[in-house]
Design an enzyme around this catalytic site. Structure first.
Site, PDB file in Angstrom:
ATOM      1  N   ASP A   1      -1.543  -4.336  11.124  1.00  6.14           N
ATOM      2  CA  ASP A   1      -2.932  -4.548  10.742  1.00  6.14           C
ATOM      3  C   ASP A   1      -3.743  -3.496  11.472  1.00  6.14           C
ATOM      4  O   ASP A   1      -3.515  -3.219  12.657  1.00  6.14           O
ATOM      5  CB  ASP A   1      -3.404  -5.952  11.110  1.00  6.14           C
ATOM      6  CG  ASP A   1      -4.619  -6.368  10.286  1.00  6.14           C
ATOM      7  OD1 ASP A   1      -4.746  -5.902   9.136  1.00  6.14           O
ATOM      8  OD2 ASP A   1      -5.437  -7.171  10.778  1.00  6.14           O
TER       9      ASP A   1
ATOM     10  N   ASN B   1       0.848  -1.182   0.000  1.00  5.75           N
ATOM     11  CA  ASN B   1       0.000   0.000   0.000  1.00  5.75           C
ATOM     12  C   ASN B   1       0.892   1.244   0.000  1.00  5.75           C
ATOM     13  O   ASN B   1       1.537   1.550   1.012  1.00  5.75           O
ATOM     14  CB  ASN B   1      -0.901  -0.001   1.232  1.00  5.75           C
ATOM     15  CG  ASN B   1      -1.902   1.149   1.229  1.00  5.75           C
ATOM     16  OD1 ASN B   1      -1.587   2.253   0.802  1.00  5.75           O
ATOM     17  ND2 ASN B   1      -3.101   0.889   1.730  1.00  5.75           N
TER      18      ASN B   1
END
EC number: 3.6.1.66
Length: 202
Positions: free
Chosen positions: A70, A11
């Site tokens: 996460d 990302n």
């Protein structure tokens, strides 16, 4: 020489945020940079489990120390959802607009819109595992605002944002209060401590 860190993500928004936060002290390598093209399974039931799964995958398959994160958006009126399913709340396509639309639809006209973003980082270093957590409290807007950021930024209004969504803030403003940056501060402190311990004395 910059210390290289493998960050288990592809990302570019996350890499850019972290690179800006830590400046020139580290050179980040993404999964693509180390030739990892696999879709790393995120089958954990918690943020901690998923962060560990991704970091361990890189260590086991590429032999590189690594950190992974996460992040979950936890909405209290929805019993913590999207939570561990944050990235693919509206489906495996991981489409931000569809995720936001589903969230706003799920909340409807509820008055209770309190929520928090939580990031868990797992660092695997020299065979040892370390976990760091950052949290940002806020609420879910009734409609998206702003043009910046990514993911749920248009609908998340942090308590420290003067009523603005993450998308309405500059990158610097977001970094100052975000869940991810708070977890990264702890990671950075750990890395500095390890570096100081390893540095030879005169």
């Amino acid at each position: 020489m910059k210390q290289q860190l493998v960050f288990a993500t592809n990302n570019p928004h996350k890499v850019a945020e972290i690179q800006q936060q830590l400046g020139d002290r580290y050179a980040f390598l993404s999964l693509q940079d180390i030739g990892c093209t696999a879709e790393i399974p995120e089958t954990g039931r918690t943020l901690e489990e998923n962060a560990r799964l991704k970091a361990r995958y890189v260590v086991d398959h590429h032999g590189r120390d690594c950190f992974s994160e996460d992040t979950g958006l936890e909405v209290y009126a929805l019993e913590g959802a999207p939570g561990v399913d944050t990235a693919h709340y509206a489906g495996p396509q991981r489409n931000a607009k569809e995720n936001n639309d589903k969230l706003l639809s799920a909340l409807g006209d509820r008055k209770d819109r309190l929520a928090c973003f939580r990031t868990v980082i797992c660092l695997v270093q020299n065979g040892q595992e370390y976990f760091f957590e950052g949290k940002c409290d806020g609420r879910i807007a009734t409609y998206p605002t702003g043009d910046g950021g990514f993911g749920y930024d248009p609908v998340f209004i942090p308590d420290e944002g003067n009523g603005r969504s993450f998308s309405q803030m500059s990158t610097e403003e977001k970094i100052a209060i975000s869940h991810r940056s708070r977890a990264m501060v702890q990671l950075e402190a750990h890395l500095k401590k390890q570096s100081d311990v390893a540095r030879p004395t005169a």
